[in-house]
Scaffold this motif. Structure first.
Motif, mmCIF file in Angstrom:
data_model
loop_
_atom_site.group_PDB
_atom_site.id
_atom_site.type_symbol
_atom_site.label_atom_id
_atom_site.label_comp_id
_atom_site.label_asym_id
_atom_site.label_seq_id
_atom_site.Cartn_x
_atom_site.Cartn_y
_atom_site.Cartn_z
ATOM 1 N N THR A 197 75.881 79.665 65.527
ATOM 2 C CA THR A 197 76.337 80.918 64.936
ATOM 3 C C THR A 197 75.946 80.945 63.464
ATOM 4 O O THR A 197 75.863 79.892 62.815
ATOM 5 C CB THR A 197 77.857 81.091 65.060
ATOM 6 N N VAL A 198 75.694 82.133 62.962
ATOM 7 C CA VAL A 198 75.298 82.313 61.567
ATOM 8 C C VAL A 198 76.291 83.257 60.902
ATOM 9 O O VAL A 198 76.758 84.218 61.534
ATOM 10 C CB VAL A 198 73.850 82.843 61.468
ATOM 11 N N SER A 199 76.615 82.954 59.661
ATOM 12 C CA SER A 199 77.573 83.786 58.940
ATOM 13 C C SER A 199 77.255 83.749 57.453
ATOM 14 O O SER A 199 76.432 82.955 57.003
ATOM 15 C CB SER A 199 79.007 83.301 59.199
ATOM 16 N N ARG A 200 77.932 84.605 56.726
ATOM 17 C CA ARG A 200 77.753 84.635 55.280
ATOM 18 C C ARG A 200 79.082 84.987 54.627
ATOM 19 O O ARG A 200 79.852 85.788 55.176
ATOM 20 C CB ARG A 200 76.669 85.628 54.871
ATOM 21 N N ASP A 201 79.314 84.400 53.467
ATOM 22 C CA ASP A 201 80.485 84.713 52.662
ATOM 23 C C ASP A 201 79.963 85.111 51.291
ATOM 24 O O ASP A 201 79.696 84.240 50.443
ATOM 25 C CB ASP A 201 81.414 83.500 52.582
ATOM 26 N N ASP A 202 79.793 86.402 51.087
ATOM 27 C CA ASP A 202 79.195 86.866 49.848
ATOM 28 C C ASP A 202 80.077 86.547 48.636
ATOM 29 O O ASP A 202 79.568 86.356 47.531
ATOM 30 C CB ASP A 202 78.918 88.363 49.930
ATOM 31 N N ALA A 203 81.369 86.478 48.838
ATOM 32 C CA ALA A 203 82.267 86.145 47.726
ATOM 33 C C ALA A 203 82.016 84.723 47.226
ATOM 34 O O ALA A 203 82.208 84.430 46.040
ATOM 35 C CB ALA A 203 83.715 86.309 48.159
ATOM 36 N N LYS A 204 81.608 83.852 48.141
ATOM 37 C CA LYS A 204 81.316 82.461 47.775
ATOM 38 C C LYS A 204 79.825 82.235 47.552
ATOM 39 O O LYS A 204 79.408 81.104 47.284
ATOM 40 C CB LYS A 204 81.821 81.515 48.864
ATOM 41 N N ASN A 205 79.036 83.298 47.712
ATOM 42 C CA ASN A 205 77.587 83.174 47.555
ATOM 43 C C ASN A 205 77.011 82.081 48.460
ATOM 44 O O ASN A 205 76.089 81.344 48.057
ATOM 45 C CB ASN A 205 77.212 82.902 46.096
ATOM 46 N N THR A 206 77.539 81.997 49.667
ATOM 47 C CA THR A 206 77.144 80.935 50.584
ATOM 48 C C THR A 206 76.967 81.488 51.992
ATOM 49 O O THR A 206 77.778 82.287 52.465
ATOM 50 C CB THR A 206 78.196 79.806 50.605
ATOM 51 N N ALA A 207 75.902 81.041 52.631
ATOM 52 C CA ALA A 207 75.657 81.341 54.036
ATOM 53 C C ALA A 207 75.834 80.056 54.849
ATOM 54 O O ALA A 207 75.719 78.948 54.306
ATOM 55 C CB ALA A 207 74.254 81.900 54.227
ATOM 56 N N TYR A 208 76.097 80.242 56.139
ATOM 57 C CA TYR A 208 76.417 79.086 56.990
ATOM 58 C C TYR A 208 75.662 79.153 58.303
ATOM 59 O O TYR A 208 75.411 80.230 58.834
ATOM 60 C CB TYR A 208 77.920 79.054 57.287
ATOM 61 N N LEU A 209 75.350 77.978 58.813
ATOM 62 C CA LEU A 209 74.797 77.847 60.152
ATOM 63 C C LEU A 209 75.660 76.818 60.869
ATOM 64 O O LEU A 209 75.630 75.634 60.533
ATOM 65 C CB LEU A 209 73.345 77.384 60.115
ATOM 66 N N LYS A 210 76.434 77.280 61.827
ATOM 67 C CA LYS A 210 77.258 76.373 62.622
ATOM 68 C C LYS A 210 76.517 76.051 63.898
ATOM 69 O O LYS A 210 76.136 76.943 64.658
ATOM 70 C CB LYS A 210 78.610 76.993 62.939
ATOM 71 N N MET A 211 76.331 74.761 64.143
ATOM 72 C CA MET A 211 75.578 74.307 65.299
ATOM 73 C C MET A 211 76.492 73.490 66.201
ATOM 74 O O MET A 211 77.142 72.540 65.728
ATOM 75 C CB MET A 211 74.381 73.459 64.847
ATOM 76 N N THR A 212 76.545 73.849 67.443
ATOM 77 C CA THR A 212 77.355 73.123 68.416
ATOM 78 C C THR A 212 76.476 72.653 69.559
ATOM 79 O O THR A 212 75.326 73.084 69.698
ATOM 80 C CB THR A 212 78.489 74.006 68.959
ATOM 81 N N ASP A 213 77.029 71.760 70.377
ATOM 82 C CA ASP A 213 76.302 71.227 71.525
ATOM 83 C C ASP A 213 74.903 70.772 71.115
ATOM 84 O O ASP A 213 73.905 71.098 71.761
ATOM 85 C CB ASP A 213 76.217 72.281 72.641
ATOM 86 N N LEU A 214 74.847 70.028 70.050
ATOM 87 C CA LEU A 214 73.554 69.595 69.530
ATOM 88 C C LEU A 214 72.858 68.639 70.492
ATOM 89 O O LEU A 214 73.502 67.834 71.184
ATOM 90 C CB LEU A 214 73.738 68.941 68.162
ATOM 91 N N LYS A 215 71.551 68.732 70.508
ATOM 92 C CA LYS A 215 70.710 67.925 71.389
ATOM 93 C C LYS A 215 69.749 67.093 70.544
ATOM 94 O O LYS A 215 69.427 67.492 69.407
ATOM 95 C CB LYS A 215 69.919 68.848 72.321
ATOM 96 N N PRO A 216 69.264 65.992 71.076
ATOM 97 C CA PRO A 216 68.304 65.180 70.306
ATOM 98 C C PRO A 216 67.099 66.006 69.829
ATOM 99 O O PRO A 216 66.574 65.753 68.733
ATOM 100 C CB PRO A 216 67.895 64.096 71.297
ATOM 101 N N GLU A 217 66.688 66.976 70.602
ATOM 102 C CA GLU A 217 65.541 67.799 70.203
ATOM 103 C C GLU A 217 65.857 68.763 69.065
ATOM 104 O O GLU A 217 64.967 69.445 68.557
ATOM 105 C CB GLU A 217 64.972 68.570 71.402
ATOM 106 N N ASP A 218 67.118 68.829 68.646
ATOM 107 C CA ASP A 218 67.476 69.609 67.467
ATOM 108 C C ASP A 218 67.263 68.822 66.175
ATOM 109 O O ASP A 218 67.458 69.372 65.076
ATOM 110 C CB ASP A 218 68.948 70.060 67.544
ATOM 111 N N THR A 219 66.901 67.557 66.299
ATOM 112 C CA THR A 219 66.620 66.755 65.116
ATOM 113 C C THR A 219 65.498 67.389 64.313
ATOM 114 O O THR A 219 64.415 67.634 64.844
ATOM 115 C CB THR A 219 66.239 65.317 65.523
#
Length: 127
Positions: free
Chosen positions: A69-91
């Motif tokens: 999932t991708v999100s942004r918090d403009d008040a904090k001037n920060t964007a986020y990428l939450k990654m779940t169920d990670l796989k070795p090929e995501d390295t």
């Protein structure tokens, strides 16, 4: 001068989760659409996801398959990428990027839509 700083990478076991952060400075985050890319060893840079300036429009690469999932918090001037169920090929090294003035949401997973990239953060997923 616009700067993006990626953080949050690390070592995680397969099936685990990580949340990456992209801290923006020099200009307000709400001026930019944000993209996330990754470079898998031996492969070219590939688009992971993108989020529009409003945060209402998002796109994901097909291989994400609902895991990120991708999100942004403009008040904090920060964007986020939450990654779940990670796989070795995501390295990979993961990078956030700020869209240029010519940014088009339709092509938001293409590198050419972005002008400034973060330095990257390494994600290692063990099996």
């Amino acid at each position: 001068q616009l700067q993006l700083v990626d953080s949050g990478g690390g070592l995680v076991q397969a099936g685990g989760s990580l949340t990456l952060s992209c801290a923006v400075s020099g200009h307000p985050l709400n001026s930019y659409p944000i993209g996330w890319f990754r470079r898998v060893p031996g492969k070219e840079l590939e688009g992971v996801t993108c989020i529009s300036k409003s945060g209402r429009n998002k796109q994901f690469a097909d291989w994400v398959k609902g895991r990120f999932t991708v999100s942004r918090d403009d008040a904090k001037n920060t964007a986020y990428l939450k990654m779940t169920d990670l796989k070795p090929e995501d390295t990979a090294i993961y990078y956030c990027a700020a869209g240029t003035q010519w940014y088009t949401q339709t092509y938001c997973l293409q590198r050419g839509q972005y002008g400034t990239f973060g330095q990257g953060t390494q994600v290692n997923v063990s099996s």
